[in-house]
Motif scaffolding. Structure first.
Motif, mmCIF file in Angstrom:
data_model
loop_
_atom_site.group_PDB
_atom_site.id
_atom_site.type_symbol
_atom_site.label_atom_id
_atom_site.label_comp_id
_atom_site.label_asym_id
_atom_site.label_seq_id
_atom_site.Cartn_x
_atom_site.Cartn_y
_atom_site.Cartn_z
ATOM 1 N N THR A 1 0.671 -1.318 -0.165
ATOM 2 C CA THR A 1 -0.048 0.092 0.362
ATOM 3 C C THR A 1 0.671 1.399 0.116
ATOM 4 O O THR A 1 1.936 1.356 0.219
ATOM 5 C CB THR A 1 -1.070 0.091 1.152
ATOM 6 O OG1 THR A 1 0.239 0.071 2.145
ATOM 7 C CG2 THR A 1 -1.655 -1.222 1.472
ATOM 8 N N GLY A 2 0.452 2.663 -0.619
ATOM 9 C CA GLY A 2 0.952 3.564 -0.116
ATOM 10 C C GLY A 2 0.166 5.202 -0.259
ATOM 11 O O GLY A 2 -1.315 4.838 -0.208
ATOM 12 N N ARG A 3 0.657 5.943 -1.218
ATOM 13 C CA ARG A 3 -0.180 6.965 -1.444
ATOM 14 C C ARG A 3 -0.239 7.343 -2.345
ATOM 15 O O ARG A 3 1.082 7.319 -3.238
ATOM 16 C CB ARG A 3 -0.388 8.156 -0.093
ATOM 17 C CG ARG A 3 -0.262 8.034 1.067
ATOM 18 C CD ARG A 3 -1.536 7.479 1.367
ATOM 19 N NE ARG A 3 -1.524 7.048 3.212
ATOM 20 C CZ ARG A 3 -3.217 7.093 3.587
ATOM 21 N NH1 ARG A 3 -3.886 8.017 3.101
ATOM 22 N NH2 ARG A 3 -3.167 7.080 4.994
ATOM 23 N N ASP B 1 3.235 6.487 -4.410
ATOM 24 C CA ASP B 1 4.509 6.488 -3.429
ATOM 25 C C ASP B 1 4.438 5.024 -2.193
ATOM 26 O O ASP B 1 2.946 4.449 -2.636
ATOM 27 C CB ASP B 1 4.245 7.431 -2.358
ATOM 28 C CG ASP B 1 4.617 8.943 -2.649
ATOM 29 O OD1 ASP B 1 6.077 9.113 -3.531
ATOM 30 O OD2 ASP B 1 4.933 10.511 -2.284
ATOM 31 N N ILE C 1 -8.244 3.404 -5.564
ATOM 32 C CA ILE C 1 -6.706 4.332 -5.592
ATOM 33 C C ILE C 1 -7.981 4.575 -4.663
ATOM 34 O O ILE C 1 -9.273 5.457 -5.575
ATOM 35 C CB ILE C 1 -6.691 5.153 -6.254
ATOM 36 C CG1 ILE C 1 -4.937 4.340 -6.647
ATOM 37 C CG2 ILE C 1 -5.655 6.653 -5.193
ATOM 38 C CD1 ILE C 1 -4.573 5.234 -7.891
ATOM 39 N N GLY D 1 -2.660 12.342 -1.718
ATOM 40 C CA GLY D 1 -2.900 11.671 0.066
ATOM 41 C C GLY D 1 -3.963 10.362 0.268
ATOM 42 O O GLY D 1 -3.347 9.398 1.034
ATOM 43 N N ASP D 2 -4.745 10.123 -1.130
ATOM 44 C CA ASP D 2 -5.709 9.747 -0.896
ATOM 45 C C ASP D 2 -4.127 7.702 -1.074
ATOM 46 O O ASP D 2 -3.521 7.531 -0.805
ATOM 47 C CB ASP D 2 -6.113 8.640 -1.942
ATOM 48 C CG ASP D 2 -7.671 9.367 -2.264
ATOM 49 O OD1 ASP D 2 -7.553 10.297 -1.134
ATOM 50 O OD2 ASP D 2 -8.289 9.706 -3.138
ATOM 51 N N GLU D 3 -4.512 6.814 -0.318
ATOM 52 C CA GLU D 3 -4.364 5.257 -0.179
ATOM 53 C C GLU D 3 -4.328 4.513 -1.427
ATOM 54 O O GLU D 3 -6.016 4.782 -1.761
ATOM 55 C CB GLU D 3 -4.687 4.662 1.337
ATOM 56 C CG GLU D 3 -3.945 3.266 1.639
ATOM 57 C CD GLU D 3 -4.691 2.704 2.672
ATOM 58 O OE1 GLU D 3 -3.793 2.645 3.978
ATOM 59 O OE2 GLU D 3 -5.800 2.737 2.645
ATOM 60 N N TRP D 4 -3.953 3.319 -2.093
ATOM 61 C CA TRP D 4 -3.843 3.172 -2.639
ATOM 62 C C TRP D 4 -3.829 1.260 -2.225
ATOM 63 O O TRP D 4 -2.622 1.304 -1.408
ATOM 64 C CB TRP D 4 -3.102 3.234 -3.981
ATOM 65 C CG TRP D 4 -1.501 3.518 -4.202
ATOM 66 C CD1 TRP D 4 -0.349 3.983 -3.266
ATOM 67 C CD2 TRP D 4 -0.564 1.856 -4.231
ATOM 68 N NE1 TRP D 4 0.910 3.994 -3.794
ATOM 69 C CE2 TRP D 4 0.619 2.364 -3.670
ATOM 70 C CE3 TRP D 4 -1.173 0.605 -4.522
ATOM 71 C CZ2 TRP D 4 1.277 1.534 -3.567
ATOM 72 C CZ3 TRP D 4 -0.271 -0.059 -4.496
ATOM 73 C CH2 TRP D 4 1.068 0.474 -4.013
#
Length: 248
Positions: A2-4, A167, A184, A242-245
């Motif tokens: 996961t990331g942003r 990211d 996302i 800034g959303d999480e993916w």
């Protein structure tokens, strides 16, 4: 994994500028709104109705100076403002034929005189992406950092004309996502194919001058010239920086 979501970009006129966004709402089966909404056809173009291949349009691979253009779009009036370090600024409506001569006067000096010259602005009703898929390009900041380190140069994100930068991806892991689903925020993408890169990525987007052998580096270190993947929206929704993916 996961990331942003780190960055969102659109390119209202294909090959002619980039614009950062804070958020955008995406629809299933559609390109990013206003991304590659228009394209600049040259005098050797052989256009067909709807989507057309990139060889029909003025673009950074053949006119490196175009890579230094930045853009902003006023959606309410469909007015585009372009800026170039050598040509200054122009504000016009691509759909207004009366504005075309002024745009051509501004942009023609950025096209090599020995290449087919720009003659018109076209709109297909969908994004004139480099693939016939109604896709967004999804790229990894870690892959960019790794390639920069291998080349010994800090490569700008703007070389790659991406839509969504992530990211938190392991370097180059995204190239193995084909056939998988990426979420996302609340928007779901199906990853369709890797993006094979062209010589536009060798150009410094600040100056419009060729200054980095990106394709040679990709082939030397990885045996291909792919960077990023194309994703098609399969479940509509908004995405914001800034959303999480995550992979579904």
């Amino acid at each position: 994994m996961t990331g942003r979501l780190a960055q969102i970009y659109r390119h209202p006129i294909k090959g002619h500028g980039r614009e950062a966004l804070a958020s955008v709402r995406l629809l299933a089966g559609a390109c990013m709104p206003w991304d590659r909404h228009w394209a600049v056809a040259h005098e050797a173009a052989k256009l067909v109705p709807g989507w057309n291949r990139c060889v029909n349009f003025a673009r950074g691979a053949k006119a490196p100076a175009l890579m230094a253009i930045t853009s902003t779009l006023d959606e309410a009036t469909a007015t585009v403002t372009l800026h170039h370090p050598e040509r200054g600024e122009i504000r016009f409506r691509p759909d207004n034929t009366a504005d075309l001569p002024r745009f051509l006067e501004w942009v023609t000096p950025l096209n090599p005189p020995d290449r087919a010259q720009p003659v018109s602005i076209v709109c297909a009703g969908r994004g004139m992406t480099d693939t016939d898929l109604p896709a967004l390009s999804i790229l990894s900041t870690a892959s960019l950092a790794d390639l920069s380190a291998k080349m010994g140069i800090s490569l700008s994100q703007d070389r790659w004309r991406g839509n969504l930068w992530l990211d938190g991806v392991e370097p180059w892991a995204e190239l193995g996502w084909v056939g998988k689903h990426l979420v996302i925020g609340h928007t779901v993408f199906r990853i369709e194919e890797r993006i094979e890169r062209c010589s536009a990525t060798t150009v410094d987007p600040e100056t419009g001058k060729v200054n980095a052998p990106t394709l040679t580096a990709l082939n030397t270190h990885f045996g291909h010239q792919d960077f990023g993947v194309y994703g098609v929206v399969v479940e509509s929704g908004p995405v914001a920086v800034g959303d999480e993916w995550r992979l579904a």
